[in-house]
Design an enzyme around this catalytic site. Structure first.
Site, PDB file in Angstrom:
ATOM      1  N   HIS A 270     -35.837   1.120 -12.241  1.00  0.00           N
ATOM      2  CA  HIS A 270     -36.470   2.441 -12.240  1.00  0.00           C
ATOM      3  C   HIS A 270     -35.861   3.242 -11.096  1.00  0.00           C
ATOM      4  O   HIS A 270     -36.312   3.168  -9.954  1.00  0.00           O
ATOM      5  CB  HIS A 270     -37.989   2.273 -12.084  1.00  0.00           C
ATOM      6  CG  HIS A 270     -38.761   3.558 -12.183  1.00  0.00           C
ATOM      7  ND1 HIS A 270     -40.081   3.595 -12.573  1.00  0.00           N
ATOM      8  CD2 HIS A 270     -38.405   4.847 -11.950  1.00  0.00           C
ATOM      9  CE1 HIS A 270     -40.511   4.854 -12.567  1.00  0.00           C
ATOM     10  NE2 HIS A 270     -39.509   5.639 -12.180  1.00  0.00           N
TER      11      HIS A 270
ATOM     12  N   HIS B  10     -33.857   7.101 -10.577  1.00  0.00           N
ATOM     13  CA  HIS B  10     -33.311   8.371 -11.085  1.00  0.00           C
ATOM     14  C   HIS B  10     -32.080   8.695 -10.263  1.00  0.00           C
ATOM     15  O   HIS B  10     -32.189   8.872  -9.036  1.00  0.00           O
ATOM     16  CB  HIS B  10     -34.341   9.489 -10.940  1.00  0.00           C
ATOM     17  CG  HIS B  10     -35.635   9.209 -11.650  1.00  0.00           C
ATOM     18  ND1 HIS B  10     -35.905   9.678 -12.914  1.00  0.00           N
ATOM     19  CD2 HIS B  10     -36.721   8.479 -11.286  1.00  0.00           C
ATOM     20  CE1 HIS B  10     -37.114   9.266 -13.291  1.00  0.00           C
ATOM     21  NE2 HIS B  10     -37.627   8.532 -12.325  1.00  0.00           N
TER      22      HIS B  10
ATOM     23  N   GLU C 157     -48.481   7.175 -14.253  1.00  0.00           N
ATOM     24  CA  GLU C 157     -48.126   7.479 -12.859  1.00  0.00           C
ATOM     25  C   GLU C 157     -49.214   8.420 -12.326  1.00  0.00           C
ATOM     26  O   GLU C 157     -49.942   8.073 -11.394  1.00  0.00           O
ATOM     27  CB  GLU C 157     -46.744   8.148 -12.791  1.00  0.00           C
ATOM     28  CG  GLU C 157     -46.315   8.508 -11.366  1.00  0.00           C
ATOM     29  CD  GLU C 157     -44.994   9.275 -11.303  1.00  0.00           C
ATOM     30  OE1 GLU C 157     -44.568   9.836 -12.337  1.00  0.00           O
ATOM     31  OE2 GLU C 157     -44.395   9.322 -10.201  1.00  0.00           O
TER      32      GLU C 157
ATOM     33  N   ASP D 131     -36.874   7.443  -6.464  1.00  0.00           N
ATOM     34  CA  ASP D 131     -36.008   8.527  -5.941  1.00  0.00           C
ATOM     35  C   ASP D 131     -35.779   8.262  -4.451  1.00  0.00           C
ATOM     36  O   ASP D 131     -36.366   8.933  -3.593  1.00  0.00           O
ATOM     37  CB  ASP D 131     -36.706   9.878  -6.135  1.00  0.00           C
ATOM     38  CG  ASP D 131     -36.994  10.158  -7.599  1.00  0.00           C
ATOM     39  OD1 ASP D 131     -36.043  10.471  -8.333  1.00  0.00           O
ATOM     40  OD2 ASP D 131     -38.156  10.039  -8.010  1.00  0.00           O
TER      41      ASP D 131
HETATM   42  N1  ADE Z   1     -38.342  12.328 -12.109  1.00  0.00           N
HETATM   43  C1  ADE Z   1     -37.865  11.819 -10.981  1.00  0.00           C
HETATM   44  N2  ADE Z   1     -38.796  11.067 -10.380  1.00  0.00           N
HETATM   45  C2  ADE Z   1     -39.891  11.087 -11.169  1.00  0.00           C
HETATM   46  C3  ADE Z   1     -41.165  10.492 -11.106  1.00  0.00           C
HETATM   47  N3  ADE Z   1     -41.547   9.718 -10.096  1.00  0.00           N
HETATM   48  N4  ADE Z   1     -42.038  10.748 -12.104  1.00  0.00           N
HETATM   49  C4  ADE Z   1     -41.683  11.536 -13.120  1.00  0.00           C
HETATM   50  N5  ADE Z   1     -40.497  12.110 -13.236  1.00  0.00           N
HETATM   51  C5  ADE Z   1     -39.592  11.888 -12.268  1.00  0.00           C
HETATM   52 ZN    ZN Z   2     -39.508   7.655 -12.028  1.00  0.00          ZN
END
Ligand code: ADE
Ligand code: ZN
Length: 333
Positions: free
Chosen positions: A10, A12, A193, A272
């Protein structure tokens, strides 16, 4: 930092854009950023929720313009990940965040693929690319994105769903996920989330996903937890992200340990990392300290990451990685 061999599931790629690289690319591409410098930019990383992060995250993407920019971004991530024990990385990207700015999807995919294709040789990291649809855009836009990706599907393993969750249920994307499946793509989605447990159920039942990204709020629904345990659905948790985006108040209060104790198949990831205070080895270390995880629990998290990885085309690699984790000596750290 924890060096135990691990897969990151996970992540990005746009969320690995460090301030230094953002300013270097801004200069190269003649783009003006609304921050005085890297420290001023870092000071802006104070988020109140997912949306407040997404506003900054999408805004900073203006610096990404050429295939070389995407190659450089991915190379920088792979270098850092490899140094933190990552042996396999399944990397999300957000094509609509680029096509909407006039950057063609081919520029994005080919730029990323250039770095990914040499990652095993350069960094000892095998890779997969997962294309995410932005759930706060329309289902039609997602379908157009899937169509536009067709010439590049040899680089793409699966589809995901990300961006602002509340008010954008998985069911909105039923058709595009069905189309992705018929193209042979694997399926994952962010759910639970910020959104309710019902979104986790929808992702499973309507979209047919194989893994849930986050899934944190599943813990509010004991029947759902029972199902996720029974079906051993992998959940890709991102504890540092949950603290920074205020899904949990502190790392000490994160339910990761309770989720493991419940028998859920959980993995630990960075989401991220340029924004949330650490790459995945840092995240392993942080949860170990905050939650008092022992060596066997850390080993279990690392084993889970390879169990949940899309390594079906390379079972030999999965077995090698699992064996490496099983034999990992924590005393060397
Ligand atoms: N895009 C990048 N990080 C994200 C996250 N934590 N939740 C949803 N979309 C995302
Ligand atoms: Zn994410």
């Amino acid at each position: 930092m924890s060096l135990i061999p691990k897969a990151e599931l996970h992540l990005h790629i746009e969320g690995t854009l460090e301030p230094e690289l953002a300013f270097a690319l801004a200069e190269r591409n003649g783009v003006e950023l609304p921050y005085a410098g890297t420290e001023a930019l870092r000071r802006a990383y104070l988020f109140s929720d997912l949306q407040s992060f997404l506003d900054l995250y999408y805004g900073l993407m203006v610096v990404l313009r050429t295939a070389d920019d995407f190659t450089e971004l991915a190379d920088a991530y792979l270098t850092r990940a490899a140094a933190q024990g990552v042996r396999h990385a399944e990397i999300f990207f957000d094509p609509q965040a680029h096509t909407e700015r006039g950057v063609p999807i081919g520029t994005v995919v080919e730029g990323l693929a250039h770095a990914l294709d040499r990652a095993e040789e350069r960094h000892g990291v095998s890779t997969r690319l997962i294309m995410c649809f932005l759930r706060d855009r329309s289902a039609e836009s997602a379908m157009e994105t899937l169509d536009a990706a067709k010439p590049y599907l040899h680089h793409i393993t699966g589809v995901g769903l990300d961006s602002a969750e509340t008010g954008h249920p998985p069911s909105k994307f039923r058709e595009v996920y069905a189309a992705a499946e018929s193209l042979g793509l694997r399926k994952v989605a962010h759910a639970g989330e910020e959104g309710p447990p019902a979104y986790v159920r929808q992702a499973l039942d309507v979209l047919g996903v194989e893994r849930i990204d986050h899934g944190l709020r599943s813990m509010e629904d004991p029947e759902l937890v029972e199902r996720l345990v029974r079906e051993q659905v992998p959940l890709t948790l991102c504890p540092l992200s949950n603290v920074r985006l205020r899904a949990v108040d502190t790392l000490e209060e994160h339910p990761l340990r309770a989720m493991m104790d419940a028998g859920l198949l959980v993995t630990v990831n960075s989401d991220d990392p340029a924004y949330f205070g650490g790459y995945v080895g840092d995240t392993f270390h942080a949860v170990r300290e905050a939650l008092g995880l022992n060596h066997e629990q850390l080993r279990e998290l690392a084993l889970n990451s390879f169990r949940a990885a899309f390594l079906d085309q390379d079972e030999a690699r999965r077995e090698r990685c699992l064996a490496e984790v099983a034999g990992y000596d924590f005393d060397r750290e």
